[in-house]
Design a protein around this motif. Structure first.
Motif, PDB file in Angstrom:
ATOM      1  N   ASP A 124       8.495  42.294 -13.547  1.00  0.00           N
ATOM      2  CA  ASP A 124       8.341  41.793 -12.185  1.00  0.00           C
ATOM      3  C   ASP A 124       9.668  41.923 -11.457  1.00  0.00           C
ATOM      4  OD1 ASP A 124       7.200  40.671  -9.938  1.00  0.00           O
ATOM      5  OD2 ASP A 124       6.918  38.674 -10.795  1.00  0.00           O
ATOM      6  N   LEU A 125       9.681  41.458 -10.228  1.00  0.00           N
ATOM      7  CA  LEU A 125      10.886  41.459  -9.396  1.00  0.00           C
ATOM      8  C   LEU A 125      11.251  40.033  -9.010  1.00  0.00           C
ATOM      9  CD1 LEU A 125       9.962  44.321  -6.887  1.00  0.00           C
ATOM     10  CD2 LEU A 125      11.462  44.518  -8.883  1.00  0.00           C
ATOM     11  N   LEU A 126      12.536  39.751  -8.999  1.00  0.00           N
ATOM     12  CA  LEU A 126      13.058  38.490  -8.471  1.00  0.00           C
ATOM     13  C   LEU A 126      13.791  38.805  -7.175  1.00  0.00           C
ATOM     14  CD1 LEU A 126      13.229  35.457  -9.421  1.00  0.00           C
ATOM     15  CD2 LEU A 126      15.606  35.952 -10.019  1.00  0.00           C
ATOM     16  N   VAL A 127      13.451  38.050  -6.119  1.00  0.00           N
ATOM     17  CA  VAL A 127      14.075  38.254  -4.813  1.00  0.00           C
ATOM     18  C   VAL A 127      14.575  36.908  -4.299  1.00  0.00           C
ATOM     19  CG1 VAL A 127      12.650  40.259  -4.275  1.00  0.00           C
ATOM     20  CG2 VAL A 127      11.879  37.975  -3.588  1.00  0.00           C
ATOM     21  N   ARG A 128      15.282  36.937  -3.183  1.00  0.00           N
ATOM     22  CA  ARG A 128      15.730  35.690  -2.577  1.00  0.00           C
ATOM     23  C   ARG A 128      14.524  34.895  -2.065  1.00  0.00           C
ATOM     24  NH1 ARG A 128      19.769  39.363  -1.567  1.00  0.00           N
ATOM     25  NH2 ARG A 128      18.720  40.238   0.263  1.00  0.00           N
ATOM     26  N   ILE A 195      11.613  36.029 -18.259  1.00  0.00           N
ATOM     27  CA  ILE A 195      13.074  35.924 -18.196  1.00  0.00           C
ATOM     28  C   ILE A 195      13.513  35.585 -16.775  1.00  0.00           C
ATOM     29  CG2 ILE A 195      15.241  37.182 -18.516  1.00  0.00           C
ATOM     30  CD1 ILE A 195      13.761  38.863 -20.658  1.00  0.00           C
ATOM     31  N   LEU A 196      12.897  36.238 -15.795  1.00  0.00           N
ATOM     32  CA  LEU A 196      13.217  35.948 -14.397  1.00  0.00           C
ATOM     33  C   LEU A 196      12.883  34.493 -14.064  1.00  0.00           C
ATOM     34  CD1 LEU A 196      11.844  39.190 -12.699  1.00  0.00           C
ATOM     35  CD2 LEU A 196      14.232  38.656 -13.231  1.00  0.00           C
ATOM     36  N   ALA A 197      11.728  34.024 -14.537  1.00  0.00           N
ATOM     37  CA  ALA A 197      11.329  32.640 -14.277  1.00  0.00           C
ATOM     38  C   ALA A 197      12.303  31.663 -14.921  1.00  0.00           C
ATOM     39  CB  ALA A 197       9.915  32.394 -14.798  1.00  0.00           C
ATOM     40  N   GLY A 198      12.793  32.006 -16.105  1.00  0.00           N
ATOM     41  CA  GLY A 198      13.754  31.146 -16.781  1.00  0.00           C
ATOM     42  C   GLY A 198      15.028  30.980 -15.975  1.00  0.00           C
ATOM     43  N   TYR A 199      15.509  32.075 -15.428  1.00  0.00           N
ATOM     44  CA  TYR A 199      16.708  31.995 -14.585  1.00  0.00           C
ATOM     45  C   TYR A 199      16.429  31.215 -13.309  1.00  0.00           C
ATOM     46  CZ  TYR A 199      19.671  35.136 -17.313  1.00  0.00           C
ATOM     47  OH  TYR A 199      20.447  35.689 -18.296  1.00  0.00           O
ATOM     48  N   ALA A 200      15.298  31.493 -12.663  1.00  0.00           N
ATOM     49  CA  ALA A 200      14.966  30.819 -11.409  1.00  0.00           C
ATOM     50  C   ALA A 200      14.772  29.321 -11.607  1.00  0.00           C
ATOM     51  CB  ALA A 200      13.718  31.433 -10.798  1.00  0.00           C
ATOM     52  N   ALA A 201      14.376  28.916 -12.825  1.00  0.00           N
ATOM     53  CA  ALA A 201      14.126  27.506 -13.102  1.00  0.00           C
ATOM     54  C   ALA A 201      15.400  26.738 -13.435  1.00  0.00           C
ATOM     55  CB  ALA A 201      13.128  27.378 -14.252  1.00  0.00           C
ATOM     56  N   GLN A 202      16.515  27.436 -13.673  1.00  0.00           N
ATOM     57  CA  GLN A 202      17.766  26.735 -13.953  1.00  0.00           C
ATOM     58  C   GLN A 202      18.144  25.839 -12.774  1.00  0.00           C
ATOM     59  OE1 GLN A 202      20.316  30.195 -15.236  1.00  0.00           O
ATOM     60  NE2 GLN A 202      20.922  28.749 -16.823  1.00  0.00           N
ATOM     61  N   LYS A 203      18.710  24.697 -13.094  1.00  0.00           N
ATOM     62  CA  LYS A 203      19.016  23.701 -12.067  1.00  0.00           C
ATOM     63  C   LYS A 203      19.839  24.283 -10.933  1.00  0.00           C
ATOM     64  CE  LYS A 203      20.755  18.979 -11.558  1.00  0.00           C
ATOM     65  NZ  LYS A 203      21.344  17.811 -12.267  1.00  0.00           N
ATOM     66  N   GLU A 204      20.843  25.098 -11.275  1.00  0.00           N
ATOM     67  CA  GLU A 204      21.727  25.648 -10.240  1.00  0.00           C
ATOM     68  C   GLU A 204      21.071  26.734  -9.399  1.00  0.00           C
ATOM     69  OE1 GLU A 204      23.043  27.701 -14.168  1.00  0.00           O
ATOM     70  OE2 GLU A 204      22.109  25.821 -13.505  1.00  0.00           O
ATOM     71  N   HIS A 205      19.903  27.215  -9.844  1.00  0.00           N
ATOM     72  CA  HIS A 205      19.223  28.299  -9.123  1.00  0.00           C
ATOM     73  C   HIS A 205      17.946  27.860  -8.413  1.00  0.00           C
ATOM     74  CE1 HIS A 205      21.253  31.104 -12.255  1.00  0.00           C
ATOM     75  NE2 HIS A 205      22.006  30.999 -11.171  1.00  0.00           N
ATOM     76  N   GLN A 206      17.500  26.643  -8.666  1.00  0.00           N
ATOM     77  CA  GLN A 206      16.216  26.203  -8.119  1.00  0.00           C
ATOM     78  C   GLN A 206      16.213  26.269  -6.591  1.00  0.00           C
ATOM     79  OE1 GLN A 206      15.027  22.398  -9.776  1.00  0.00           O
ATOM     80  NE2 GLN A 206      15.328  23.125 -11.869  1.00  0.00           N
ATOM     81  N   GLY A 207      15.150  26.877  -6.056  1.00  0.00           N
ATOM     82  CA  GLY A 207      14.998  27.004  -4.614  1.00  0.00           C
ATOM     83  C   GLY A 207      15.667  28.222  -4.008  1.00  0.00           C
ATOM     84  N   LYS A 208      16.444  28.952  -4.801  1.00  0.00           N
ATOM     85  CA  LYS A 208      17.183  30.102  -4.270  1.00  0.00           C
ATOM     86  C   LYS A 208      16.414  31.416  -4.423  1.00  0.00           C
ATOM     87  CE  LYS A 208      21.779  28.158  -5.241  1.00  0.00           C
ATOM     88  NZ  LYS A 208      23.045  28.366  -6.002  1.00  0.00           N
ATOM     89  N   LYS A 210      12.677  33.664  -5.966  1.00  0.00           N
ATOM     90  CA  LYS A 210      11.251  33.598  -6.298  1.00  0.00           C
ATOM     91  C   LYS A 210      10.807  34.919  -6.906  1.00  0.00           C
ATOM     92  CE  LYS A 210       9.478  35.124  -1.784  1.00  0.00           C
ATOM     93  NZ  LYS A 210       8.631  34.763  -0.620  1.00  0.00           N
ATOM     94  N   LEU A 211       9.760  34.851  -7.704  1.00  0.00           N
ATOM     95  CA  LEU A 211       9.169  36.052  -8.270  1.00  0.00           C
ATOM     96  C   LEU A 211       8.200  36.647  -7.261  1.00  0.00           C
ATOM     97  CD1 LEU A 211       9.972  34.193 -10.847  1.00  0.00           C
ATOM     98  CD2 LEU A 211       8.497  35.767 -12.087  1.00  0.00           C
ATOM     99  N   VAL A 212       8.189  37.973  -7.166  1.00  0.00           N
ATOM    100  CA  VAL A 212       7.276  38.643  -6.243  1.00  0.00           C
ATOM    101  C   VAL A 212       5.845  38.540  -6.752  1.00  0.00           C
ATOM    102  CG1 VAL A 212       6.686  40.845  -5.163  1.00  0.00           C
ATOM    103  CG2 VAL A 212       9.085  40.181  -5.412  1.00  0.00           C
TER     104      VAL A 212
END
Length: 274
Positions: A124-128, A195-208, A210-212
């Motif tokens: 998948d893709l992770l974007v802002r 893997i992308l979801a794991g990074y996006a779920a990190q506290k410092e990354h939450q809300g920054k 999203k997965l396409v």
């Protein structure tokens, strides 16, 4: 009398030897302990934290399986299993099994056996989060900057097959890609959605980020074990079935990926049975 004493000593030694052998547990296990291969650098999947703790979906799955095999969590020894070393660790008996975002495929099955699968991921893709680059489908990557982690095939697959005009930007690791994505040095990052979801779920990354939500490939994660060990494979498959039925699988997914609003697939049917 001396002969009787010698015979008694020999019998005692033989009994002790047999007891120790029975306790050994074979490859990857010894004295009531079990060694399991995981990733150390994938948040949400398999991560060794700064304080020496081990977290992630694969860690939870492996801990559950180990318990079903008769090993307490305190007796698990975690061993780093980089992608390139997984088959070697299994063949050499350095681990009992590997649970490390380990996609089942024919090339790997020529060297090791698998139990499972226990999870179905997709590239998948992770974007802002605001999607200011306007990436809704993979073709939108043409002329966009796509993060390419050195040694990864995911971004190259996109460029070769799906978006040939994508501008690959090489970075040393996923953390650098995320920084580049946040700072708009790149427009997207690609690898397995788990893997992308794991990074996006990190506290410092939450809300920054999203997965396409694209499904550019199927990545069925299995538990790798020594080739020909049917007994262990069957025991692991039984544990995985139990994990699904008692609700633990759902609990592990939500615990590790929930903050990323990840639209994950249901637990897959186990196919590695022969």
């Amino acid at each position: 009398m001396k002969l009787r004493k010698a015979s008694l000593a020999l019998a005692t030694g033989l009994a002790l030897s047999l007891t120790l052998t029975a306790c050994g547990g074979g490859s990857g296990s010894d004295d009531g302990k079990i060694t399991i291969g995981i990733k150390f650098d994938q948040p949400g999947v398999g991560l060794k934290t700064a304080d020496g703790e081990y977290t992630g979906f694969d860690v939870d799955v492996a801990t559950y399986v180990a318990k079903e095999l008769g090993y307490d969590a305190k007796n698990i020894e975690w061993k780093q299993a980089p992608s390139a070393n997984r088959e070697t660790l299994i063949r050499n008996g350095d681990v009992k099994f590997v649970a490390a975002s380990y996609t089942i495929n024919d090339k790997r099955k020529a060297e090791v056996d698998f139990a499972g699968p226990y999870f179905l991921a997709h590239q998948d893709l992770l974007v802002r989060a605001d999607d200011d680059a306007g990436i809704k489908k993979v073709e939108d990557l043409n002329s966009k900057k796509l993060c390419s982690v050195t040694g990864s095939t995911s971004a190259q697959n996109v460029k070769d097959k799906l978006a040939p005009k994508a501008d690959l930007q090489p970075f040393g690791g996923y953390s650098e890609c995320l920084t580049g994505l946040e700072n708009k040095a790149v427009d997207a990052l690609t690898t397995d959605d788990s893997i992308l979801a794991g990074y996006a779920a990190q506290k410092e990354h939450q809300g920054k980020f999203k997965l396409v939500g694209l499904k550019m490939s199927d990545e069925p994660y299995g538990i790798g074990l020594k080739k020909g060990d049917k007994e262990l494979r069957d025991k692991i498959n039984k544990a995985l079935e139990k994990m699904k039925k008692d609700g633990s699988w759902d609990k592990f997914v939500k615990k590790n990926f929930g903050a990323a609003n990840y639209a994950y697939e249901p637990a897959p049917e186990i196919t590695e049975t022969s």
